[in-house]
Write an enzyme that holds these catalytic residues in place. Structure first.
Site, mmCIF file in Angstrom:
data_model
loop_
_atom_site.group_PDB
_atom_site.id
_atom_site.type_symbol
_atom_site.label_atom_id
_atom_site.label_comp_id
_atom_site.label_asym_id
_atom_site.label_seq_id
_atom_site.Cartn_x
_atom_site.Cartn_y
_atom_site.Cartn_z
ATOM 1 N N ARG A 15 0.914 -1.481 -0.032
ATOM 2 C CA ARG A 15 -0.048 0.085 -0.066
ATOM 3 C C ARG A 15 0.902 1.340 0.036
ATOM 4 N NH1 ARG A 15 -3.114 -3.019 3.698
ATOM 5 N NH2 ARG A 15 -4.786 -3.951 2.967
ATOM 6 N N LYS A 46 3.254 11.126 -11.702
ATOM 7 C CA LYS A 46 2.128 10.393 -12.546
ATOM 8 C C LYS A 46 2.912 8.979 -12.795
ATOM 9 C CE LYS A 46 -0.719 13.516 -15.040
ATOM 10 N NZ LYS A 46 -0.867 14.018 -16.678
ATOM 11 N N GLU A 70 9.370 17.006 -25.604
ATOM 12 C CA GLU A 70 8.692 17.628 -24.202
ATOM 13 C C GLU A 70 9.214 18.868 -23.880
ATOM 14 O OE1 GLU A 70 5.953 16.253 -23.598
ATOM 15 O OE2 GLU A 70 5.919 13.884 -23.196
ATOM 16 N N LYS A 125 7.784 22.310 -15.023
ATOM 17 C CA LYS A 125 6.974 21.219 -14.630
ATOM 18 C C LYS A 125 6.513 21.303 -12.991
ATOM 19 C CE LYS A 125 5.325 16.649 -15.005
ATOM 20 N NZ LYS A 125 5.455 15.567 -15.608
ATOM 21 N N GLU A 155 -4.386 17.067 -11.432
ATOM 22 C CA GLU A 155 -4.870 17.515 -12.827
ATOM 23 C C GLU A 155 -6.164 17.507 -12.642
ATOM 24 O OE1 GLU A 155 -2.847 15.505 -15.949
ATOM 25 O OE2 GLU A 155 -4.736 15.405 -17.003
ATOM 26 N N ARG A 157 -2.836 21.379 -14.935
ATOM 27 C CA ARG A 157 -1.717 20.364 -15.371
ATOM 28 C C ARG A 157 -2.121 19.824 -16.674
ATOM 29 N NH1 ARG A 157 1.325 15.863 -11.308
ATOM 30 N NH2 ARG A 157 2.190 14.962 -13.071
ATOM 31 N N ASN A 184 -0.455 18.205 -21.406
ATOM 32 C CA ASN A 184 -0.665 17.207 -22.312
ATOM 33 C C ASN A 184 -0.932 17.581 -23.707
ATOM 34 O OD1 ASN A 184 -0.738 14.935 -20.729
ATOM 35 N ND2 ASN A 184 -2.575 15.251 -19.623
ATOM 36 N N HIS A 190 -0.737 15.437 -26.873
ATOM 37 C CA HIS A 190 -0.687 13.969 -26.055
ATOM 38 C C HIS A 190 -1.861 13.333 -26.574
ATOM 39 C CE1 HIS A 190 2.753 15.465 -23.866
ATOM 40 N NE2 HIS A 190 2.892 14.344 -23.205
ATOM 41 N N HIS A 247 -1.260 9.901 -27.925
ATOM 42 C CA HIS A 247 -1.363 8.497 -27.376
ATOM 43 C C HIS A 247 -2.092 7.783 -28.580
ATOM 44 C CE1 HIS A 247 -0.894 9.997 -23.033
ATOM 45 N NE2 HIS A 247 0.198 9.876 -23.582
ATOM 46 N N HIS A 250 7.480 7.839 -27.837
ATOM 47 C CA HIS A 250 6.312 8.819 -27.053
ATOM 48 C C HIS A 250 6.705 10.364 -27.443
ATOM 49 C CE1 HIS A 250 3.696 10.579 -24.174
ATOM 50 N NE2 HIS A 250 4.892 11.191 -23.526
HETATM 51 P P1 NAD Z 1 12.240 4.879 -22.358
HETATM 52 O O1 NAD Z 1 12.126 4.654 -20.920
HETATM 53 O O2 NAD Z 1 11.615 3.905 -23.128
HETATM 54 O O3 NAD Z 1 13.756 5.072 -22.777
HETATM 55 C C1 NAD Z 1 14.087 5.006 -24.189
HETATM 56 C C2 NAD Z 1 15.246 4.211 -24.442
HETATM 57 O O4 NAD Z 1 16.539 4.694 -24.058
HETATM 58 C C3 NAD Z 1 14.996 2.940 -23.850
HETATM 59 O O5 NAD Z 1 15.519 1.903 -24.731
HETATM 60 C C4 NAD Z 1 16.013 2.977 -22.658
HETATM 61 O O6 NAD Z 1 16.595 1.564 -22.188
HETATM 62 C C5 NAD Z 1 17.213 3.527 -23.211
HETATM 63 N N1 NAD Z 1 17.915 4.375 -22.082
HETATM 64 C C6 NAD Z 1 17.747 4.770 -21.133
HETATM 65 N N2 NAD Z 1 18.668 5.618 -20.575
HETATM 66 C C7 NAD Z 1 19.720 5.545 -21.417
HETATM 67 C C8 NAD Z 1 21.036 6.107 -21.410
HETATM 68 N N3 NAD Z 1 21.328 6.905 -20.457
HETATM 69 N N4 NAD Z 1 21.786 5.835 -22.301
HETATM 70 C C9 NAD Z 1 21.279 4.850 -23.338
HETATM 71 N N5 NAD Z 1 20.163 4.346 -23.415
HETATM 72 C C10 NAD Z 1 19.450 4.608 -22.282
HETATM 73 O O7 NAD Z 1 11.609 6.274 -22.949
HETATM 74 P P2 NAD Z 1 11.538 7.744 -22.428
HETATM 75 O O8 NAD Z 1 11.484 8.500 -23.785
HETATM 76 O O9 NAD Z 1 12.413 7.916 -21.296
HETATM 77 O O10 NAD Z 1 9.962 7.698 -21.679
HETATM 78 C C11 NAD Z 1 8.854 7.509 -22.309
HETATM 79 C C12 NAD Z 1 7.804 6.900 -21.243
HETATM 80 O O11 NAD Z 1 7.598 7.991 -20.484
HETATM 81 C C13 NAD Z 1 6.514 6.541 -22.076
HETATM 82 O O12 NAD Z 1 6.003 5.473 -21.463
HETATM 83 C C14 NAD Z 1 5.369 7.909 -21.521
HETATM 84 O O13 NAD Z 1 4.311 7.691 -21.423
HETATM 85 C C15 NAD Z 1 6.175 8.258 -20.151
HETATM 86 N N6 NAD Z 1 5.962 9.554 -19.739
HETATM 87 C C16 NAD Z 1 5.504 9.776 -18.541
HETATM 88 C C17 NAD Z 1 5.296 10.916 -17.946
HETATM 89 C C18 NAD Z 1 4.969 11.198 -16.589
HETATM 90 O O14 NAD Z 1 4.481 12.251 -16.222
HETATM 91 N N7 NAD Z 1 4.846 10.334 -16.039
HETATM 92 C C19 NAD Z 1 5.696 12.078 -19.005
HETATM 93 C C20 NAD Z 1 5.883 11.852 -20.086
HETATM 94 C C21 NAD Z 1 6.171 10.625 -20.607
HETATM 95 N N1 GLY Z 2 3.589 14.632 -18.265
HETATM 96 C C1 GLY Z 2 2.447 15.095 -18.187
HETATM 97 C C2 GLY Z 2 1.920 15.255 -16.541
HETATM 98 O O1 GLY Z 2 3.145 15.119 -15.786
HETATM 99 O O2 GLY Z 2 1.247 15.780 -16.175
#
Ligand code: NAD
Ligand code: GLY
Length: 362
Positions: free
Chosen positions: A120, A142, A184, A226, A236, A240, A244, A247, A251, A264
């Site tokens: 939890r 998030k 982003e 942010k 949100e 917030r 998006n 997005h 998405h 993404h």
């Molecule tokens: P990812 O986590 O898939 O990383 C991209 C690639 O780079 C992967 O293959 C990873 O293994 C590799 N990698 C990571 N660090 C590395 C490094 N230093 N050197 C070499 N390779 C490396 O993708 P991302 O773009 O980091 O994240 C995308 C995800 O984030 C999506 O799922 C999206 O929905 C999510 N997201 C979440 C929020 C949030 O607020 N929580 C906001 C934006 C995006």
């Molecule tokens: N990436 C969108 C949010 O954090 O709200």
């Protein structure tokens, strides 16, 4: 090192940004509730950075469990999430053990959700290693996994205790991932920070060349934006949602094409152009504004045209968006470059037109 704060009262936490931070366990120790952590990472990041992070902690007397997930957006699912719980239970991790996410947004989002659920709720730390995760996903709490019918549909708001963004890790990031992260970064300029957008227009080449000072500035300014938005509207209910921009369309591309086909950030770039075109059709911005956004994406090496996906399919997928209210689609649109709003006023014909304007002709 520079430090920002996400000022959420008694849940406030620091974002440390700088070079050579991975091995600096003294930055992490103050937030650990017991000398035991579990680091979640993936098969790509583990050989690059796990030893630095785990080694520093072990030298400080911390017991470290390691959880190495398969790499990829398509693994951001229940099965992979459950494999985190398997190790946490096998290793007898407790509610006061800290979970650490080492990797990009996929690892960060899944680890955060695991932390929100395990017993939890256990504390967690974000150690983002992609540009996208350093400027966006590691901040704000998030957390989620994907569902076959929709992206990030199962999750929780759950804040980390600390964010440690070591900008040295960006040196190994593939170019395509760096460009996806820039989408982003550009977003903050488009929705609320016009001077930052102008700075990006002037400094994009330095960012693409991975100039350390330019990257540090872009990460800092993005996190500042942010953090302000998250503090104003953590769950949100209003502002917030502006984060998006692009997005809802993006998405739909990610889900419609199969998770991982489009990055993404790439989907967000095309989605933002669809939102910009829709804003133009609603009379809010002009063609020159749309052109301005497009040329920044072109320079950043981001796609400006979507995949072979029918407009009807977009509409179907977009109905699963988390901003849908009483069955009505709400979209983030641009009232001006540098000023975004959430609106439910777009007509279906204009949405179709905006999608078609950025889709390949059949
Ligand atoms: P990812 O986590 O898939 O990383 C991209 C690639 O780079 C992967 O293959 C990873 O293994 C590799 N990698 C990571 N660090 C590395 C490094 N230093 N050197 C070499 N390779 C490396 O993708 P991302 O773009 O980091 O994240 C995308 C995800 O984030 C999506 O799922 C999206 O929905 C999510 N997201 C979440 C929020 C949030 O607020 N929580 C906001 C934006 C995006
Ligand atoms: N990436 C969108 C949010 O954090 O709200």
């Amino acid at each position: 090192m520079e430090t920002l704060s996400v000022a959420l009262g008694d849940r406030a936490y620091p974002i440390h940004i700088g070079r050579g931070l991975l091995g600096r366990s003294e930055l992490l120790l103050p937030v650990l509730r017991q000398p035991k952590v579990a680091i979640v990472t993936n098969t790509t990041v583990a050989p690059l950075y796990l030893d630095q992070l785990a080694g520093g902690l072990r030298r400080a007397g911390v017991t470290v469990a390691e959880i190495v997930l398969p790499d990829g957006e398509r693994f951001k699912d229940w099965q992979t999430l459950n494999s985190i719980f398997d190790v946490l239970l096998e290793q007898r991790c407790e509610r006061s053990t800290t979970l650490i996410a080492l990797g990009g947004g996929v690892v960060g989002d899944m680890t955060g959700f695991a932390a929100a659920c395990y017993q939890r709720g256990m504390p967690f730390i974000q150690v983002p290693t992609t540009l996208l995760s350093q400027v966006d996903s590691s901040v704000g709490g998030k957390t989620a996994i994907n569902h076959p019918l929709g992206k990030n549909m199962i999750g929780a708001f759950y804040q980390p205790r600390l964010v440690l963004a070591d900008t040295d890790t960006l040196s190994t990031l593939p170019d395509r991932e760096l460009r996806a992260g820039l989408a982003e970064v550009i977003k903050y300029g488009l929705i609320r920070d016009l001077p930052f957008l102008e700075w990006l227009e002037a400094n994009l080449d330095a960012l693409l060349a991975r100039d350390p000072q330019a990257l540090a500035y872009a990460i800092h300014r993005s996190c500042h934006n942010k953090a302000e938005v998250v503090v104003a509207d953590e769950h949100e209910n209003g502002e917030r949602a502006l984060l998006n921009l692009g997005h809802t369309f993006g998405h739909a591309i990610e889900t419609g094409m199969g998770y991982g086909e489009w990055l993404h950030g790439e989907a967000v770039a095309v989605g933002t152009l669809m939102a910009a075109e829709l804003s133009r059709r609603m009379g809010w911005i002009g063609s020159a504004d749309v052109q301005r956004i497009e040329s920044l994406y072109v320079r950043a090496g981001l796609p400006v045209c979507g995949p072979q996906l029918a407009a009807e399919r977009y509409l179907e997928l977009m109905q699963h968006d988390k901003k849908v209210q009483d069955g009505k689609l709400r979209l983030v649109l641009l009232q001006a470059v540098g000023r975004a709003v959430v609106s439910d006023a777009a007509q279906p014909a204009d949405i179709f037109g905006a999608v078609a304007s950025r889709s390949p002709h059949v």
